[in-house]
Design a protein around this motif. Structure first.
Motif, mmCIF file in Angstrom:
data_model
loop_
_atom_site.group_PDB
_atom_site.id
_atom_site.type_symbol
_atom_site.label_atom_id
_atom_site.label_comp_id
_atom_site.label_asym_id
_atom_site.label_seq_id
_atom_site.Cartn_x
_atom_site.Cartn_y
_atom_site.Cartn_z
ATOM 1 N N LEU A 1 0.835 -1.195 0.000
ATOM 2 C CA LEU A 1 0.000 0.000 0.000
ATOM 3 C C LEU A 1 0.875 1.252 0.000
ATOM 4 N N ASN A 2 0.399 2.268 -0.712
ATOM 5 C CA ASN A 2 1.080 3.559 -0.642
ATOM 6 C C ASN A 2 0.642 4.300 0.620
ATOM 7 N N GLU A 3 1.063 5.523 0.770
ATOM 8 C CA GLU A 3 0.741 6.273 1.980
ATOM 9 C C GLU A 3 -0.766 6.423 2.162
ATOM 10 N N THR A 4 -1.462 6.685 1.072
ATOM 11 C CA THR A 4 -2.921 6.811 1.156
ATOM 12 C C THR A 4 -3.563 5.485 1.516
ATOM 13 N N GLY A 5 -3.042 4.411 0.949
ATOM 14 C CA GLY A 5 -3.579 3.091 1.252
ATOM 15 C C GLY A 5 -3.399 2.712 2.708
ATOM 16 N N LEU A 6 -2.244 3.024 3.278
ATOM 17 C CA LEU A 6 -2.024 2.735 4.692
ATOM 18 C C LEU A 6 -2.936 3.581 5.574
ATOM 19 N N TRP A 7 -3.160 4.834 5.173
ATOM 20 C CA TRP A 7 -4.103 5.659 5.928
ATOM 21 C C TRP A 7 -5.505 5.053 5.888
ATOM 22 N N PHE A 8 -5.927 4.596 4.699
ATOM 23 C CA PHE A 8 -7.269 4.038 4.568
ATOM 24 C C PHE A 8 -7.384 2.737 5.359
ATOM 25 N N ARG A 9 -6.329 1.951 5.369
ATOM 26 C CA ARG A 9 -6.325 0.727 6.179
ATOM 27 C C ARG A 9 -6.523 1.070 7.660
ATOM 28 N N ASP A 10 -5.765 2.063 8.137
ATOM 29 C CA ASP A 10 -5.888 2.454 9.540
ATOM 30 C C ASP A 10 -7.273 3.032 9.843
ATOM 31 N N PHE A 11 -7.814 3.767 8.907
ATOM 32 C CA PHE A 11 -9.104 4.439 9.058
ATOM 33 C C PHE A 11 -10.249 3.438 9.165
ATOM 34 N N THR A 12 -10.109 2.281 8.508
ATOM 35 C CA THR A 12 -11.217 1.331 8.410
ATOM 36 C C THR A 12 -11.028 0.058 9.222
ATOM 37 N N HIS A 13 -9.929 -0.105 9.928
ATOM 38 C CA HIS A 13 -9.577 -1.428 10.443
ATOM 39 C C HIS A 13 -10.494 -1.925 11.561
ATOM 40 N N ASP A 14 -11.305 -1.048 12.153
ATOM 41 C CA ASP A 14 -12.239 -1.461 13.206
ATOM 42 C C ASP A 14 -13.691 -1.289 12.779
ATOM 43 N N GLU A 15 -13.938 -1.110 11.505
ATOM 44 C CA GLU A 15 -15.267 -0.674 11.078
ATOM 45 C C GLU A 15 -16.123 -1.795 10.490
ATOM 46 N N CYS A 16 -17.424 -1.452 10.358
ATOM 47 C CA CYS A 16 -18.434 -2.409 9.922
ATOM 48 C C CYS A 16 -18.900 -2.109 8.497
ATOM 49 N N ARG A 17 -19.797 -2.936 8.042
ATOM 50 C CA ARG A 17 -20.246 -2.958 6.653
ATOM 51 C C ARG A 17 -20.635 -1.591 6.108
ATOM 52 N N ARG A 18 -21.515 -0.887 6.788
ATOM 53 C CA ARG A 18 -22.016 0.379 6.236
ATOM 54 C C ARG A 18 -20.914 1.425 6.119
ATOM 55 N N PHE A 19 -20.048 1.510 7.124
ATOM 56 C CA PHE A 19 -18.920 2.437 7.097
ATOM 57 C C PHE A 19 -17.989 2.100 5.932
ATOM 58 N N LEU A 20 -17.687 0.811 5.768
ATOM 59 C CA LEU A 20 -16.782 0.378 4.706
ATOM 60 C C LEU A 20 -17.351 0.689 3.324
ATOM 61 N N LEU A 21 -18.629 0.443 3.144
ATOM 62 C CA LEU A 21 -19.264 0.736 1.863
ATOM 63 C C LEU A 21 -19.242 2.233 1.555
ATOM 64 N N LEU A 22 -19.582 3.031 2.541
ATOM 65 C CA LEU A 22 -19.653 4.476 2.346
ATOM 66 C C LEU A 22 -18.289 5.051 1.967
ATOM 67 N N HIS A 23 -17.263 4.706 2.722
ATOM 68 C CA HIS A 23 -15.958 5.313 2.497
ATOM 69 C C HIS A 23 -15.168 4.634 1.384
ATOM 70 N N GLY A 24 -15.597 3.447 0.979
ATOM 71 C CA GLY A 24 -14.946 2.806 -0.157
ATOM 72 C C GLY A 24 -15.534 3.195 -1.494
ATOM 73 N N ALA A 25 -16.715 3.792 -1.470
ATOM 74 C CA ALA A 25 -17.420 4.091 -2.727
ATOM 75 C C ALA A 25 -16.681 5.096 -3.596
ATOM 76 N N ILE A 26 -15.869 5.947 -3.001
ATOM 77 C CA ILE A 26 -15.172 6.977 -3.772
ATOM 78 C C ILE A 26 -13.690 6.650 -3.936
ATOM 79 N N ARG A 27 -13.317 5.408 -3.650
ATOM 80 C CA ARG A 27 -11.913 5.022 -3.754
ATOM 81 C C ARG A 27 -11.766 3.760 -4.590
ATOM 82 N N ASN A 28 -10.545 3.490 -5.026
ATOM 83 C CA ASN A 28 -10.277 2.272 -5.789
ATOM 84 C C ASN A 28 -8.830 1.851 -5.586
#
Length: 395
Positions: A264-291
């Motif tokens: 992962l690049n710097e952004t990818g590591l941030w996104f990993r840290d941002f989502t590592h404790d989260e559930c389905r709805r949070f993951l869907l919402l914040h993943g919708a604008i990323r790839n």
């Protein structure tokens, strides 16, 4: 419902886009924050117990609700490396029913945080298909909902989910207060829960040979993770958040074989840290604008043989073991998420090898619509098996 894309879009892009080792990278897997409740803490001597042994039990206070009792059962299980882990399941027992049938219902978890497991999420709407347990309860059956992704919430790890499911059933039957030791047992689930169910049925003869099962019913099964990964594109996808979560879950279970965080690049590591404790709805919402393009330092699609081996090890299509329990598989013919041909191949092999299999095809393309269409058939299938009726063989 492309959003639920993901019960195992599982290994999709991330797990396989990001596998070529980067010697300069040092990022290690990021595990979930442990549940702070002491009940969920494994004892230091867990290894002395056998799989399925009970660690501890508690009854939950439901206040004025008297028609069911709800329990947490902690037990010893095993991870994919063969090491002891502690699992937890939530058991609902109808009042006034003697020796009710027991259904282990593997719900959709689709998450990375311990707070998202059924033991915590039944009351916060994160367990999407918890409603599926209502009909069995209304029939007077007891229901067990295991946290089948284990203490590290290893989303996407199919073999693990099968072992935890089997151990959860053995543990439930060993709790005297529940009175379920002689109950007939069914395993049920759809999509990711279907994967856990189908794997449990296939593993039972070798992993839990003394456990007596009466029936298994699995729908929308992601039966070939490698095929799913190859079939996904590089562009944006509405289920990317869950796809990324599946990659992180597999890394948690296979840290030496899938060092995805290192890719992962710097952004990818941030996104990993941002989502590592989260559930389905949070993951869907914040993943919708990323790839994956935005988050990956490298892209080597399916170049790493060990990564492909991990996917195959978690794909029912490639597992040679056979269930002996009467098994219902149901699948949408035009399912856009879990390919029909992989499940059809599994059903055909089971049929050739003499497994008592019922394979139901639904001429539907929408993934979750097939769940709604097939669950009544699953409960009726259980009802007939619990009564001892002959298993219909349909390939």
């Amino acid at each position: 419902m492309r959003r639920i894309s993901t019960t195992v879009l599982a290994v999709l892009l991330c797990a396989l886009y990001l596998v070529a080792p980067d010697p300069a990278a040092t990022a290690e897997p990021l595990y979930p924050t442990p549940n702070p409740d002491p009940f969920f803490r494994a004892p230091d001597d867990l290894g002395r117990l056998a799989p399925g042994d009970v660690v501890r039990v508690r009854r939950l206070d439901l206040g004025p609700v008297t028609n069911i009792s709800v329990w947490h059962v902690a037990f010893r299980s095993t991870n994919s490396a063969g090491n002891p882990i502690m699992g937890v399941t939530t058991v609902l027992v109808p009042a006034g029913v003697v020796r009710p049938p027991l259904v282990s219902y593997q719900a959709l978890i689709n998450s990375l945080g311990t707070k998202c497991n059924p033991s915590s999420s039944l009351i916060n709407e994160e367990t999407l298909d918890a409603w599926g347990s209502v009909l069995p309860l209304s029939r007077g059956w007891a229901i067990s909902l295991p946290d089948y992704l284990g203490p590290n919430v290893a989303y996407g790890a199919a073999r693990l989910s099968g072992m935890v499911t089997l151990d959860s059933v053995e543990a439930v039957q060993r709790v005297p207060e529940l009175g379920l030791d002689q109950s007939p047992v069914g395993l049920a689930g759809y999509s990711g829960g279907g994967m856990a169910t189908a794997w449990a049925a296939a593993l039972q003869p070798t992993y839990a040979p003394t456990l007596k099962l009466t029936a298994a019913a699995a729908g929308g099964v992601p039966a070939d993770l490698e095929q799913m990964a190859l079939g996904i594109g590089f562009g944006p996808h509405p289920g990317f958040g869950l796809a990324f979560a599946a990659a992180m879950g597999l890394e948690r279970e296979y840290p030496d074989r899938l060092p995805i965080s290192r890719q992962l690049n710097e952004t990818g590591l941030w996104f990993r840290d941002f989502t590592h404790d989260e559930c389905r709805r949070f993951l869907l919402l914040h993943g919708a604008i990323r790839n994956a393009e935005q988050l990956a330092a490298t892209k080597n699609l399916m170049d790493d043989p060990d990564a492909r081996a991990v996917l195959r090890e978690n794909s029912l299509r490639h597992y040679p073991g056979l269930p002996t329990v009467p098994t219902l598989l149901w699948q949408g013919v035009y399912d856009e998420l879990t390919p029909f041909d992989a499940v059809a191949d599994v059903a055909a092999r089971y049929c050739r090898e003499g497994v008592p299999i019922t394979f139901s095809r639904y001429d539907l393309s929408e993934h979750m619509t097939t769940a709604v269409a097939g669950l009544p058939e699953a409960w009726n299938y259980f009802e007939a098996r619990f009564r001892g009726e002959p298993t219909p063989i349909r390939c």
